[in-house]
Design an enzyme around this catalytic site. Structure first.
Site, PDB file in Angstrom:
ATOM      1  N   TYR A 110       0.817  -1.216   0.000  1.00  0.00           N
ATOM      2  CA  TYR A 110       0.000   0.000   0.000  1.00  0.00           C
ATOM      3  C   TYR A 110       0.849   1.264   0.000  1.00  0.00           C
ATOM      4  CZ  TYR A 110      -3.323   3.570   1.157  1.00  0.00           C
ATOM      5  OH  TYR A 110      -4.081   4.705   1.100  1.00  0.00           O
ATOM      6  N   TRP A 112       1.112   5.714  -1.590  1.00  0.00           N
ATOM      7  CA  TRP A 112       0.828   6.731  -2.608  1.00  0.00           C
ATOM      8  C   TRP A 112       1.892   6.836  -3.691  1.00  0.00           C
ATOM      9  CZ3 TRP A 112      -2.227  11.606  -2.898  1.00  0.00           C
ATOM     10  CH2 TRP A 112      -3.510  11.435  -2.349  1.00  0.00           C
TER      11      TRP A 112
HETATM   12  N1  LIG Z   1      -1.479  18.462   3.371  1.00  0.00           N
HETATM   13  C1  LIG Z   1      -1.905  17.190   3.224  1.00  0.00           C
HETATM   14  N2  LIG Z   1      -3.104  16.955   2.641  1.00  0.00           N
HETATM   15  C2  LIG Z   1      -3.542  15.670   2.514  1.00  0.00           C
HETATM   16  C3  LIG Z   1      -2.765  14.563   2.919  1.00  0.00           C
HETATM   17  C4  LIG Z   1      -1.505  14.854   3.531  1.00  0.00           C
HETATM   18  O1  LIG Z   1      -0.761  13.934   3.949  1.00  0.00           O
HETATM   19  N3  LIG Z   1      -1.114  16.157   3.663  1.00  0.00           N
HETATM   20  N4  LIG Z   1      -3.216  13.273   2.747  1.00  0.00           N
HETATM   21  C5  LIG Z   1      -4.306  13.061   1.805  1.00  0.00           C
HETATM   22  C6  LIG Z   1      -4.963  11.770   2.044  1.00  0.00           C
HETATM   23  S1  LIG Z   1      -4.168  10.362   1.542  1.00  0.00           S
HETATM   24  C7  LIG Z   1      -6.200  11.656   2.578  1.00  0.00           C
HETATM   25  S2  LIG Z   1      -6.952  10.139   2.704  1.00  0.00           S
HETATM   26  C8  LIG Z   1      -6.948  12.827   3.032  1.00  0.00           C
HETATM   27  C9  LIG Z   1      -7.540  12.577   4.413  1.00  0.00           C
HETATM   28  O2  LIG Z   1      -8.551  13.463   4.693  1.00  0.00           O
HETATM   29  P1  LIG Z   1      -9.125  13.488   6.181  1.00  0.00           P
HETATM   30  O3  LIG Z   1      -9.094  12.157   6.759  1.00  0.00           O
HETATM   31  O4  LIG Z   1     -10.432  14.184   6.156  1.00  0.00           O
HETATM   32  O5  LIG Z   1      -8.006  14.447   6.837  1.00  0.00           O
HETATM   33  P2  LIG Z   1      -7.449  14.632   8.309  1.00  0.00           P
HETATM   34  O6  LIG Z   1      -6.550  15.816   8.233  1.00  0.00           O
HETATM   35  O7  LIG Z   1      -6.849  13.381   8.813  1.00  0.00           O
HETATM   36  O8  LIG Z   1      -8.707  14.968   9.185  1.00  0.00           O
HETATM   37  C10 LIG Z   1      -9.484  16.125   8.920  1.00  0.00           C
HETATM   38  C11 LIG Z   1      -9.932  16.753  10.204  1.00  0.00           C
HETATM   39  O9  LIG Z   1     -10.891  15.944  10.861  1.00  0.00           O
HETATM   40  C12 LIG Z   1     -10.952  16.388  12.199  1.00  0.00           C
HETATM   41  N5  LIG Z   1     -11.402  15.326  13.099  1.00  0.00           N
HETATM   42  C13 LIG Z   1     -10.688  14.295  13.571  1.00  0.00           C
HETATM   43  N6  LIG Z   1     -11.442  13.536  14.399  1.00  0.00           N
HETATM   44  C14 LIG Z   1     -12.657  14.114  14.450  1.00  0.00           C
HETATM   45  C15 LIG Z   1     -13.877  13.790  15.124  1.00  0.00           C
HETATM   46  O10 LIG Z   1     -14.004  12.819  15.844  1.00  0.00           O
HETATM   47  N7  LIG Z   1     -14.922  14.624  14.905  1.00  0.00           N
HETATM   48  C16 LIG Z   1     -14.843  15.709  14.087  1.00  0.00           C
HETATM   49  N8  LIG Z   1     -15.936  16.428  13.906  1.00  0.00           N
HETATM   50  N9  LIG Z   1     -13.712  16.037  13.456  1.00  0.00           N
HETATM   51  C17 LIG Z   1     -12.637  15.249  13.622  1.00  0.00           C
HETATM   52  C18 LIG Z   1      -9.534  16.789  12.562  1.00  0.00           C
HETATM   53  O11 LIG Z   1      -9.564  18.007  13.277  1.00  0.00           O
HETATM   54  C19 LIG Z   1      -8.820  16.861  11.234  1.00  0.00           C
HETATM   55  O12 LIG Z   1      -8.051  18.035  11.045  1.00  0.00           O
HETATM   56  O13 LIG Z   1      -6.094  13.972   3.092  1.00  0.00           O
HETATM   57  C20 LIG Z   1      -5.345  14.163   1.885  1.00  0.00           C
HETATM   58  N10 LIG Z   1      -4.772  15.463   1.939  1.00  0.00           N
HETATM   59  N1  LIG Z   2      -2.409   7.531  12.646  1.00  0.00           N
HETATM   60  C1  LIG Z   2      -2.774   7.703  11.380  1.00  0.00           C
HETATM   61  N2  LIG Z   2      -2.163   6.993  10.409  1.00  0.00           N
HETATM   62  C2  LIG Z   2      -2.530   7.175   9.116  1.00  0.00           C
HETATM   63  C3  LIG Z   2      -3.535   8.099   8.759  1.00  0.00           C
HETATM   64  C4  LIG Z   2      -4.178   8.814   9.806  1.00  0.00           C
HETATM   65  O1  LIG Z   2      -5.098   9.622   9.567  1.00  0.00           O
HETATM   66  N3  LIG Z   2      -3.755   8.602  11.093  1.00  0.00           N
HETATM   67  N4  LIG Z   2      -3.869   8.266   7.435  1.00  0.00           N
HETATM   68  C5  LIG Z   2      -3.636   7.145   6.542  1.00  0.00           C
HETATM   69  C6  LIG Z   2      -3.795   7.486   5.139  1.00  0.00           C
HETATM   70  S1  LIG Z   2      -5.266   8.237   4.708  1.00  0.00           S
HETATM   71  C7  LIG Z   2      -2.891   7.151   4.184  1.00  0.00           C
HETATM   72  S2  LIG Z   2      -3.304   7.350   2.527  1.00  0.00           S
HETATM   73  C8  LIG Z   2      -1.602   6.543   4.515  1.00  0.00           C
HETATM   74  C9  LIG Z   2      -0.449   7.031   3.622  1.00  0.00           C
HETATM   75  O2  LIG Z   2       0.608   6.141   3.684  1.00  0.00           O
HETATM   76  P1  LIG Z   2       1.664   5.984   2.491  1.00  0.00           P
HETATM   77  O3  LIG Z   2       1.011   6.231   1.169  1.00  0.00           O
HETATM   78  O4  LIG Z   2       2.370   4.703   2.678  1.00  0.00           O
HETATM   79  O5  LIG Z   2       2.665   7.194   2.810  1.00  0.00           O
HETATM   80  P2  LIG Z   2       3.723   7.936   1.881  1.00  0.00           P
HETATM   81  O6  LIG Z   2       4.602   8.700   2.792  1.00  0.00           O
HETATM   82  O7  LIG Z   2       3.019   8.700   0.810  1.00  0.00           O
HETATM   83  O8  LIG Z   2       4.559   6.744   1.247  1.00  0.00           O
HETATM   84  C10 LIG Z   2       4.925   6.727  -0.092  1.00  0.00           C
HETATM   85  C11 LIG Z   2       6.323   6.144  -0.212  1.00  0.00           C
HETATM   86  O9  LIG Z   2       6.577   5.953  -1.609  1.00  0.00           O
HETATM   87  C12 LIG Z   2       7.901   6.389  -1.882  1.00  0.00           C
HETATM   88  N5  LIG Z   2       7.993   6.705  -3.323  1.00  0.00           N
HETATM   89  C13 LIG Z   2       7.717   7.860  -3.967  1.00  0.00           C
HETATM   90  N6  LIG Z   2       7.920   7.721  -5.282  1.00  0.00           N
HETATM   91  C14 LIG Z   2       8.345   6.454  -5.496  1.00  0.00           C
HETATM   92  C15 LIG Z   2       8.731   5.725  -6.654  1.00  0.00           C
HETATM   93  O10 LIG Z   2       8.710   6.197  -7.770  1.00  0.00           O
HETATM   94  N7  LIG Z   2       9.103   4.432  -6.465  1.00  0.00           N
HETATM   95  C16 LIG Z   2       9.129   3.858  -5.239  1.00  0.00           C
HETATM   96  N8  LIG Z   2       9.507   2.592  -5.160  1.00  0.00           N
HETATM   97  N9  LIG Z   2       8.773   4.523  -4.131  1.00  0.00           N
HETATM   98  C17 LIG Z   2       8.388   5.807  -4.259  1.00  0.00           C
HETATM   99  C18 LIG Z   2       8.090   7.574  -0.968  1.00  0.00           C
HETATM  100  O11 LIG Z   2       9.464   7.885  -0.800  1.00  0.00           O
HETATM  101  C19 LIG Z   2       7.405   7.076   0.313  1.00  0.00           C
HETATM  102  O12 LIG Z   2       8.303   6.381   1.124  1.00  0.00           O
HETATM  103  O13 LIG Z   2      -1.300   6.802   5.895  1.00  0.00           O
HETATM  104  C20 LIG Z   2      -2.347   6.377   6.771  1.00  0.00           C
HETATM  105  N10 LIG Z   2      -1.904   6.446   8.147  1.00  0.00           N
HETATM  106 MO   LIG Z   3      -5.256   8.581   2.391  1.00  0.00          MO
END
Ligand SMILES: Nc1nc2c(c(=O)[nH]1)N[C@H]1C(S)=C(S)[C@@H](COP(=O)(O)OP(=O)(O)OC[C@H]3O[C@@H](n4cnc5c(=O)[nH]c(N)nc54)[C@H](O)[C@@H]3O)O[C@H]1N2
Ligand SMILES: Nc1nc2c(c(=O)[nH]1)N[C@H]1C(S)=C(S)[C@@H](COP(=O)(O)OP(=O)(O)OC[C@H]3O[C@@H](n4cnc5c(=O)[nH]c(N)nc54)[C@H](O)[C@@H]3O)O[C@H]1N2
Ligand SMILES: [Mo]
Length: 767
Positions: A110, A112
């Site tokens: 898994y 991104w």
């Molecule tokens: N800058 C930045 N943007 C991203 C990402 C990133 O790594 N960096 N990751 C991307 C990815 S992969 C995803 S899936 C999305 C995730 O999108 P989300 O899951 O929606 O993003 P989060 O920032 O984890 O949470 C959003 C807000 O929900 C609020 N929250 C948490 N728990 C609760 C609760 O129990 N009740 C209420 N009402 N609010 C709560 C928190 O204050 C938090 O700031 O974001 C994407 N966008």
């Molecule tokens: N506690 C907590 N944990 C969370 C979340 C949360 O809300 N709370 N959010 C979750 C969510 S929504 C998500 S989506 C996940 C994200 O979790 P990941 O998607 O696993 O996080 P990334 O840091 O984007 O990891 C991408 C990796 O790919 C590598 N990479 C980039 N380009 C290339 C390439 O061309 N080739 C190869 N081989 N590697 C490459 C980067 O260096 C990096 O190490 O985390 C989850 N974890």
């Molecule tokens: Mo995500």
């Protein structure tokens, strides 16, 4: 200086300024009115010290051969040649397949990775492993683990909810009241999987306010809405109770749209018995919800009336389903919107993920995108993606999932390309024990993440800046030519080149490459795609020279408007063809932790539970404002936010004062699973007893040899619980965790997260 060329990332398009094989500056795409600050993490990233410079093998693995090892994470490495790496890795894959079968390879991998349609690491690794004969795979995502299972049952789709969501323009023009659970965090709209060339959310919210629209935000953090809003900060994890209370007012004050519920929904009556407390004697009233959420009952009652009086959009962020019982919030949000009867009407109804990703509210591309073909996986064994530790620690045991009983296979090899489990997975001490059990861990990554430091075979990948590719994503009009701006750094290689050599060595090179070089694949994918379109597009060369290509989109969408217009002609893909407020299917699974209709379940990690007596602060582990996940944590924007080199932890000044903590102090955050250090930032924009520590600081064990070692840098996943949302989806629950915090006394240990591991010369590796 090399000539400027457009490039692209998950957080936007840009023109890099390059000197001596390194990006020294980036200029966002001129037409993007709100570019993401994440772009400023890119300069300096090609030649950063954290890069993996050569194929590397863990010393103990090279010496002792494959097998379980607790040395993963603390061992030294030995540099090998590409030929040797190919030889070793091919032989090991062959051994595993021959002695244990393809099922013994976990290739769920898994993550991104980077933007780009061809060099996308997931696509590459999956194509390779499929041609190898298959692998145990993963379903769903950490993003939408619960939604991905519950929403198909109740509304017949999950990604359709985002891809064809009501557009920002329709909201700006039609919505009166935007009631958002989880806010609409603009920090998150910077990002979109596969790339994004416009960031319209901030402007849309401003135009919405300008038209007189009101925003009500339910969130523990004030800044989940940028600018003016009515802010309500419930006890985290109680949103479903709040939604039920609003629904209760609608039901008891004659404000529920019974015609809509009868025509477009199934099972409202069953749900209403629960809502009113007909059978359990507990009406889910505002007073009931006040006890759980801490929000004033009168305020909820008047909000429900306002919601019924105008055009109201109910939005639920994805974060609300990344908790135990996460299935309930999107289901209940949809049910609340259904009771208002505005689903399918411009500006009314339901939205999921506004402020989670850039995609919701953006017009979908009205044609398919060019795709690198992957082929079928001959192995059918899978896990719900967040069950990775479970899989490795409990071979032969069973796992309930979506009405099935999965038997966990015996995994011998973990193969990762394009993801970082030490970023994404929960309870890292448990993950470390899980990784110690297998014979071989393989990781492809450009940088020495903690996952790479736990691998036996580390394959140095290029970054997207070092190869030609093109990007495209489903809610963005531009295909962008991503031209290499630097040669592959040090001794790194594209994943495609690595897999081609491996496939060759394993006897299926011709099938993997189909005789094409990487640049021939780009042309081929483009040509196949162009040939299947029903409108003309420029030739590949014309596209490549111009740098981008604009595709047609479907603007002005309203979610489910066709269903609203004619539910018989456009039935939902649910058993009833309607919105399932009661699902016979889910009810039939007989799960204690997810029943036939949305309901309130007491959370495991919350301020009113027993655990909070020991760990009295609620930590929100949300997405970082300063980077995408763990990517480019060493970059300028991310580093600019650190406090004494550690990840910032925000807390309310009252909670800090009670612990003798001052702004800028190093703090120790802990519970019974683990501990990490972080840097305190005091902020009144948090509900008291809520603290916030985003994900993404690279895991940095103070003692790498100890699986329970605290993290010096501030990775919240040393604290989070590794349990699924419920037996239905088994989704990730990392968003919430209870902790205690104290001031760190003495000299804090150095942060070494971005420092490569130690290497020993080849001739010493035998010892
Ligand atoms: N800058 C930045 N943007 C991203 C990402 C990133 O790594 N960096 N990751 C991307 C990815 S992969 C995803 S899936 C999305 C995730 O999108 P989300 O899951 O929606 O993003 P989060 O920032 O984890 O949470 C959003 C807000 O929900 C609020 N929250 C948490 N728990 C609760 C609760 O129990 N009740 C209420 N009402 N609010 C709560 C928190 O204050 C938090 O700031 O974001 C994407 N966008
Ligand atoms: N506690 C907590 N944990 C969370 C979340 C949360 O809300 N709370 N959010 C979750 C969510 S929504 C998500 S989506 C996940 C994200 O979790 P990941 O998607 O696993 O996080 P990334 O840091 O984007 O990891 C991408 C990796 O790919 C590598 N990479 C980039 N380009 C290339 C390439 O061309 N080739 C190869 N081989 N590697 C490459 C980067 O260096 C990096 O190490 O985390 C989850 N974890
Ligand atoms: Mo995500």
């Amino acid at each position: 200086m090399t000539r400027p060329a457009l490039s692209h990332s998950h957080w936007g398009a840009f023109t890099p300024e390059v000197r001596d094989g390194e990006v020294i500056g980036v200029t966002p795409l001129g037409t993007d009115t709100d570019p993401s600050p994440l772009l400023q993490n890119i300069p300096g990233s090609i030649r950063h010290r954290a890069r993996v410079t050569a194929p590397s093998v863990r010393r103990g693995w090279l010496r002792d051969g494959p097998g379980p090892s607790t040395a993963r994470g603390s061992d030294e490495y030995v540099e090998v040649s590409w030929d040797e790496l190919t030889e070793l890795l091919a032989a090991e894959l062959r051994r595993i397949v021959d002695t244990h079968g393809n099922e013994a390879i976990y290739g769920g991998s898994y993550g991104w990775a980077s933007a780009g349609r061809f060099h996308h690491a997931q696509s590459q690794v999956h194509r390779f492993l499929k041609l190898l004969g298959g692998y145990t795979f993963s379903r769903h995502s950490y993003s939408l683990g619960a939604t991905g299972v519950i929403m198909p049952h109740v509304i017949g789709t999950h990604d359709g909810l985002f891809k064809r969501s009501t557009s920002w323009d329709v909201i700006v023009e039609n919505t009166d009241l935007l009631v958002s659970f989880g806010g609409i965090a603009l920090k998150n709209t910077g990002v979109n999987h596969g790339g994004t060339t416009a960031h319209p959310a901030r402007d849309a919210l401003n135009r919405f306010r300008g038209r007189g629209g009101r925003i009500v935000s339910f969130s523990p953090l004030r800044d989940d809405i940028d600018g003016e809003c009515e802010w309500h900060a419930p006890v985290p994890g109680t949103d479903v109770a709040v939604m039920l209370a609003l629904a209760h007012v609608l039901a008891t004050e004659g404000l529920a749209d019974l015609t809509f519920l009868r025509t477009y929904c199934a099972g409202y009556e069953r749900f209403e018995r629960y809502l009113l407390g007909t059978d359990d004697g507990v009406p889910k009233s505002p007073e009931w919800a006040q006890n759980l959420s801490g929000l004033d009952a009168g305020g909820l009652r008047s909000l429900a009336r306002r919601m019924a009086a105008g055009r109201t959009l109910v939005t639920v962020s994805w974060s609300l389903q990344r908790v135990r019982h996460g299935e309930q919030a999107p289901w209940m949000g949809l049910t609340l919107a259904a009771m208002l009867g505005q689903i399918g009407i411009p500006g009314g109804g339901f939205g999921h993920g506004y402020g989670s990703m850039n995609e919701p509210g953006l017009a979908p591309v009205s044609c398919p995108l060019p795709t690198f073909p992957q082929g079928p996986n001959p192995v059918e064994t899978f896990i719900p993606v967040a069950a990775i530790s479970e899989l490795l620690l409990r071979p032969g045991q069973t796992l309930a999932y979506n009405g099935q009983t999965l038997t966990l296979p015996d995994i011998r090899c973990v193969y990762w390309a394009g993801g970082n489990p030490f970023h994404h997975h929960q309870n890292l001490p448990r993950l470390r024990r899980a990784l110690a059990r297998v014979d071989t861990v393989v990781v492809h990554d450009p940088v020495w993440t903690a996952m790479a430091k736990h691998a036996d075979i580390v394959v140095p990948s290029t970054t997207s800046l070092e190869r030609d590719d093109f990007s495209g994503s489903r809610n963005d009009p531009l295909l962008v030519a991503m031209k290499a701006v630097a040669p592959p750094y040090a001794n790194s290689r594209d994943d495609y080149t690595t897999f081609s050599a491996l496939a060759d060595r394993l006897g299926f090179g011709a099938q993997f490459t189909e005789g094409r070089t990487a640049s021939e694949w780009l042309r081929h994918i483009y040509a196949e795609w162009a040939g299947a379109l029903n409108f003309p597009v420029p030739s590949f060369d014309e596209f490549w020279d111009s740098g981008s290509l604009e595709l047609p989109t479907d603007p002005g969408l309203t979610l489910l408007s066709d269903f609203r217009e004619n539910p018989d002609a456009h039935p939902l893909h649910t058993p009833s063809g309607r919105i399932e407020i009661f699902s016979e299917t889910i009810d039939g699974f007989g799960y204690a932790d997810c029943g036939g209709h949305p309901r309130w379940y007491e959370p495991t990690e919350w301020l009113k539970g027993k655990r909070a007596e020991h760990f009295p602060l609620h930590l929100i582990a949300n997405q970082p404002r300063t980077r995408l996940h763990s990517q480019l944590d060493f970059g300028r924007t991310s580093q600019g936010s650190k406090v004494q080199g550690r990840e910032p932890l925000r807390m309310h000044p009252g909670d800090a004062a009670a612990r003798g903590i001052a702004d800028g102090d190093v703090v120790r955050v802990f519970n019974d699973r683990g501990a990490c250090l972080a840097g305190a930032v005091l902020d009144e924009g948090l509900r008291p007893r809520v603290v916030q520590l985003s994900t993404g600081a690279w895991f940095d064990p103070i003692d790498p040899a100890d699986p329970d070692s605290p993290c010096a840098h501030g990775n919240p996943n040393v604290l989070t619980d590794d349990s699924g949302t419920s037996s239905l989806a088994q989704g990730c629950t990392g968003q919430h965790v209870l902790v205690q915090i104290e001031r760190f006394e003495g000299t804090p240990p150095p942060v070494r997260a971005h420092v490569p591991p130690r290497f020993v010369p080849r001739d010493q590796s035998r010892y």
